[in-house]
Every structure is written in structure tokens, then in C-alpha cells.
Design a protein around this motif. Sequence first.
Motif, mmCIF file in Angstrom:
data_model
loop_
_atom_site.group_PDB
_atom_site.id
_atom_site.type_symbol
_atom_site.label_atom_id
_atom_site.label_comp_id
_atom_site.label_asym_id
_atom_site.label_seq_id
_atom_site.Cartn_x
_atom_site.Cartn_y
_atom_site.Cartn_z
ATOM 1 N N PRO A 20 59.191 43.278 19.992
ATOM 2 C CA PRO A 20 60.282 42.856 20.882
ATOM 3 C C PRO A 20 61.601 42.616 20.142
ATOM 4 N N GLU A 21 61.543 42.423 18.844
ATOM 5 C CA GLU A 21 62.770 42.212 18.074
ATOM 6 C C GLU A 21 63.693 43.430 18.092
ATOM 7 N N LEU A 22 63.151 44.604 18.425
ATOM 8 C CA LEU A 22 63.983 45.809 18.489
ATOM 9 C C LEU A 22 65.076 45.699 19.547
ATOM 10 N N TRP A 23 64.824 44.918 20.603
ATOM 11 C CA TRP A 23 65.824 44.759 21.659
ATOM 12 C C TRP A 23 67.077 44.052 21.152
ATOM 13 N N LYS A 24 66.963 43.269 20.109
ATOM 14 C CA LYS A 24 68.102 42.494 19.584
ATOM 15 C C LYS A 24 68.733 43.139 18.347
ATOM 16 N N LEU A 29 76.109 48.569 22.775
ATOM 17 C CA LEU A 29 76.417 48.855 24.181
ATOM 18 C C LEU A 29 76.670 47.581 24.971
ATOM 19 N N ARG A 30 75.826 46.601 24.763
ATOM 20 C CA ARG A 30 75.948 45.339 25.497
ATOM 21 C C ARG A 30 77.280 44.645 25.215
ATOM 22 N N ASP A 31 77.725 44.724 23.965
ATOM 23 C CA ASP A 31 78.930 44.009 23.541
ATOM 24 C C ASP A 31 80.206 44.832 23.639
ATOM 25 N N TYR A 32 80.112 46.095 24.073
ATOM 26 C CA TYR A 32 81.292 46.952 24.124
ATOM 27 C C TYR A 32 82.305 46.368 25.108
ATOM 28 N N PRO A 33 83.543 46.121 24.655
ATOM 29 C CA PRO A 33 84.529 45.464 25.531
ATOM 30 C C PRO A 33 84.753 46.226 26.841
ATOM 31 N N GLU A 41 69.775 45.391 27.524
ATOM 32 C CA GLU A 41 69.402 45.418 26.116
ATOM 33 C C GLU A 41 69.016 46.858 25.803
ATOM 34 N N SER A 42 69.318 47.291 24.588
ATOM 35 C CA SER A 42 69.052 48.677 24.201
ATOM 36 C C SER A 42 68.349 48.745 22.861
ATOM 37 N N ILE A 43 67.535 49.774 22.737
ATOM 38 C CA ILE A 43 66.979 50.162 21.437
ATOM 39 C C ILE A 43 67.574 51.527 21.145
ATOM 40 N N GLY A 100 71.147 64.988 21.381
ATOM 41 C CA GLY A 100 72.252 64.035 21.306
ATOM 42 C C GLY A 100 71.744 62.613 21.235
ATOM 43 N N ARG A 101 72.292 61.772 22.071
ATOM 44 C CA ARG A 101 71.900 60.362 22.106
ATOM 45 C C ARG A 101 70.489 60.223 22.646
ATOM 46 N N ALA A 102 69.793 59.237 22.118
ATOM 47 C CA ALA A 102 68.494 58.841 22.657
ATOM 48 C C ALA A 102 68.422 57.326 22.521
ATOM 49 N N MET A 103 68.226 56.656 23.631
ATOM 50 C CA MET A 103 68.174 55.202 23.605
ATOM 51 C C MET A 103 67.249 54.709 24.701
ATOM 52 N N ILE A 104 66.706 53.549 24.477
ATOM 53 C CA ILE A 104 65.849 52.913 25.466
ATOM 54 C C ILE A 104 66.642 51.738 26.021
#
Length: 185
Positions: A20-24, A29-33, A41-43, A100-104
Amino acid sequence: MLIATGTDVLPLNLAIKRMPELWKADTYLRDYPQGPFGEIESIMLRFPTKTVHETEEALQAAVASFDQHENIDYPAYKTLPEARPMIMQLMARVGGERLGRAMINKIAPGGRIFPHADTPAHTDYYTRFHIVLQSAPGVVFRAGDEHAYMATGEVWWFDNKQEHEVINNSAIDRIHLVVDIRTSR
């Protein structure tokens, strides 16, 4: 558009639950202004290099040599080897030429991704796919005027040029593996 059902997502889901630490680990993305992702939350598995430039001259030099479509493997891509076969099978199925991009991405119950459209330069180059790792009735995905429920184990293509958003009105986390692929088809 639904393109596949019955994808075995259990191995990747179990691997994510064990770490679960991967989420942090990456909050970009979460903090992008002013970005639409403040409630997720993203991995990050693959993403462009994120850099900070001290001067305008350094920024301009970087922009001049920057391939905006180039993505690199992030540490989580090796940490979650269960994701790689899913991504590579999708690449083969859709005639992928470049990954390209790959994210969870995870949206908690009551959370959302706010309405937005991806940049034309990105959407003209890559095609966006979602592999649904976990979902439940009550999760609403809107793209343009269409609304869809994407069930666990399904694979979807959608036109991310259109304004889109996700609202999680279910009782569980909504988790998708989002993959951008340059296709030959």
C-alpha cells in the motif's frame, strides 16, 4: 468503447494490496496545481521525466530538446511485475507501436476526477485505454455526452480529447490501470 472482458486482474490487485505504500510514493498528479486529480492516488509505472529548471534559459533549452511523448519506467513498474504482461498483451491486441504513460489511479468512495480534456498534442499521438482493476456500480465515467460503468476485468478505449470526469459513488475504491499506446490501427 468496451474492447475486452474477463481480464485476470487478481494478480495485480493482490500485489498492490501487499504494497500500500506505493500509493504515497508519487503525488505528482494529485499535487499538480489546478489539476483535476486532487482527489486521487496514483502509482506511476511509466511517465515522462519530471524536472524543475532554475532559470528561464534552462527551461527553454530543456523544452527545445524535449520529446513530450517519451516516457520512462518508474520504480513501481519493476516493483509490480504483474502489470507488465497486462500492458504488453494490450499493446499486442491493439497493434501498439510505442508505449506511453502507464499508471494506476485510485479514487476513494465519494471522490472524483474533475472534468478536463487531455492536451491535443497528447491525444493526437497516443490512444488511451483503461484496464479496470476494481470497480462497483455507482462509479460513473463520463466522456462527452456518454456515461459508462466500467466493470472489473474490462478493458476500455475512450476518446480523451473529449471532456471527461469520473465520480465514485460506490462503497469501494475505483482502481484503473490507465495505459497510453501509439497504435498502428
